[in-house]
Design an enzyme around this catalytic site. Structure first.
Site, PDB file in Angstrom:
ATOM      1  CG  HIS A   1      70.439  73.612 -52.298  1.00  0.00           C
ATOM      2  ND1 HIS A   1      70.759  72.985 -53.482  1.00  0.00           N
ATOM      3  CD2 HIS A   1      69.503  74.541 -52.616  1.00  0.00           C
ATOM      4  CE1 HIS A   1      70.059  73.525 -54.469  1.00  0.00           C
ATOM      5  NE2 HIS A   1      69.271  74.466 -53.968  1.00  0.00           N
TER       6      HIS A   1
ATOM      7  CB  CYS B   1      78.735  70.862 -58.025  1.00  0.00           C
ATOM      8  SG  CYS B   1      78.312  70.946 -56.283  1.00  0.00           S
TER       9      CYS B   1
ATOM     10  CB  CYS C   1      81.787  70.567 -54.309  1.00  0.00           C
ATOM     11  SG  CYS C   1      80.812  69.075 -54.001  1.00  0.00           S
TER      12      CYS C   1
ATOM     13  CG  HIS D   1      78.145  66.176 -55.170  1.00  0.00           C
ATOM     14  ND1 HIS D   1      77.937  67.476 -55.567  1.00  0.00           N
ATOM     15  CD2 HIS D   1      77.346  65.410 -55.957  1.00  0.00           C
ATOM     16  CE1 HIS D   1      77.064  67.502 -56.549  1.00  0.00           C
ATOM     17  NE2 HIS D   1      76.702  66.257 -56.810  1.00  0.00           N
TER      18      HIS D   1
ATOM     19  CG  HIS E   1      66.069  77.179 -50.669  1.00  0.00           C
ATOM     20  ND1 HIS E   1      66.617  78.259 -51.314  1.00  0.00           N
ATOM     21  CD2 HIS E   1      66.106  76.151 -51.555  1.00  0.00           C
ATOM     22  CE1 HIS E   1      66.973  77.906 -52.542  1.00  0.00           C
ATOM     23  NE2 HIS E   1      66.666  76.628 -52.721  1.00  0.00           N
TER      24      HIS E   1
ATOM     25  CG  ASN F   1      63.525  74.235 -55.326  1.00  0.00           C
ATOM     26  OD1 ASN F   1      62.385  74.131 -54.892  1.00  0.00           O
ATOM     27  ND2 ASN F   1      64.156  75.390 -55.384  1.00  0.00           N
TER      28      ASN F   1
HETATM   29  P1  5GP Z   1      67.857  76.056 -56.259  1.00  0.00           P
HETATM   30  O1  5GP Z   1      67.127  76.844 -57.302  1.00  0.00           O
HETATM   31  O2  5GP Z   1      68.881  75.132 -56.872  1.00  0.00           O
HETATM   32  O3  5GP Z   1      66.962  75.370 -55.283  1.00  0.00           O
HETATM   33  O4  5GP Z   1      68.613  77.136 -55.379  1.00  0.00           O
HETATM   34  C1  5GP Z   1      69.931  77.519 -55.573  1.00  0.00           C
HETATM   35  C2  5GP Z   1      70.167  78.708 -54.663  1.00  0.00           C
HETATM   36  O5  5GP Z   1      71.550  78.963 -54.599  1.00  0.00           O
HETATM   37  C3  5GP Z   1      69.497  80.000 -55.169  1.00  0.00           C
HETATM   38  O6  5GP Z   1      68.591  80.492 -54.173  1.00  0.00           O
HETATM   39  C4  5GP Z   1      70.670  80.939 -55.405  1.00  0.00           C
HETATM   40  O7  5GP Z   1      70.383  82.276 -55.048  1.00  0.00           O
HETATM   41  C5  5GP Z   1      71.772  80.340 -54.557  1.00  0.00           C
HETATM   42  N1  5GP Z   1      73.103  80.555 -55.069  1.00  0.00           N
HETATM   43  C6  5GP Z   1      73.526  80.372 -56.352  1.00  0.00           C
HETATM   44  N2  5GP Z   1      74.829  80.637 -56.468  1.00  0.00           N
HETATM   45  C7  5GP Z   1      75.251  81.011 -55.220  1.00  0.00           C
HETATM   46  C8  5GP Z   1      76.535  81.408 -54.699  1.00  0.00           C
HETATM   47  O8  5GP Z   1      77.548  81.469 -55.393  1.00  0.00           O
HETATM   48  N3  5GP Z   1      76.588  81.718 -53.378  1.00  0.00           N
HETATM   49  C9  5GP Z   1      75.489  81.663 -52.570  1.00  0.00           C
HETATM   50  N4  5GP Z   1      75.650  81.993 -51.294  1.00  0.00           N
HETATM   51  N5  5GP Z   1      74.276  81.279 -53.027  1.00  0.00           N
HETATM   52  C10 5GP Z   1      74.162  80.964 -54.332  1.00  0.00           C
HETATM   53 ZN    ZN Z   2      78.714  69.290 -54.897  1.00  0.00          ZN
END
Ligand code: 5GP
Ligand code: ZN
Length: 118
Positions: free
Chosen positions: A95, A2, A5, A44, A97, A82
């Protein structure tokens, strides 16, 4: 493997702000506030729904340290994770935020009637 990862393995670059043996924190690529970092476990785990509560115990400590490192611990911040489809989780690796650096607003979560189940 992913996306997160790959970030852990340094196959994809990220701006790391804090790291230890088990967790990594880096700047979100699309920040929603002056401080917007992501904290992830190095193993993971799909989402909060699957996480071992014992891992959460040490992850909580890591997030508290992260807030201090980002200098938002005194003024306050928000911790968001989320989960799954309805949670609008895009990256399927647990993750958190950590968002702050300014007074945050409380969002508009859904177009559905919020009182539909009352
Ligand atoms: P989710 O919507 O899954 O809770 O949040 C995923 C977060 O990962 C989003 O806020 C998005 O901006 C961030 N994100 C997605 N791809 C990348 C990446 O390649 N690098 C970084 N630093 N953040 C990412
Ligand atoms: Zn992963």
């Amino acid at each position: 493997m992913c996306l997160f990862c790959k970030i852990i393995n340094k196959e994809i670059p990220s701006e790391v702000v804090l790291e230890n043996e088990n967790f990594l924190a880096f700047h979100d690529i699309n920040p929603k506030a002056p401080v917007h970092v992501l904290a992830i476990p190095k193993i993971h785990v799909d989402s909060f729904n699957e996480v071992d509560p014992e891992l959460m115990s040490s992850m909580t400590k890591f997030i508290q340290e992260l807030a201090k490192e980002m200098n938002i611990d005194k003024d306050g911040y928000r911790v968001i994770t989320n989960v799954g489809n309805n949670g609008a989780q895009e990256v399927k690796h647990l993750h958190f935020h950590i968002v702050g650096g300014a007074k945050l607003k409380w969002g508009h979560f859904s177009d559905s009637n919020p009182k539909a189940n009352i």
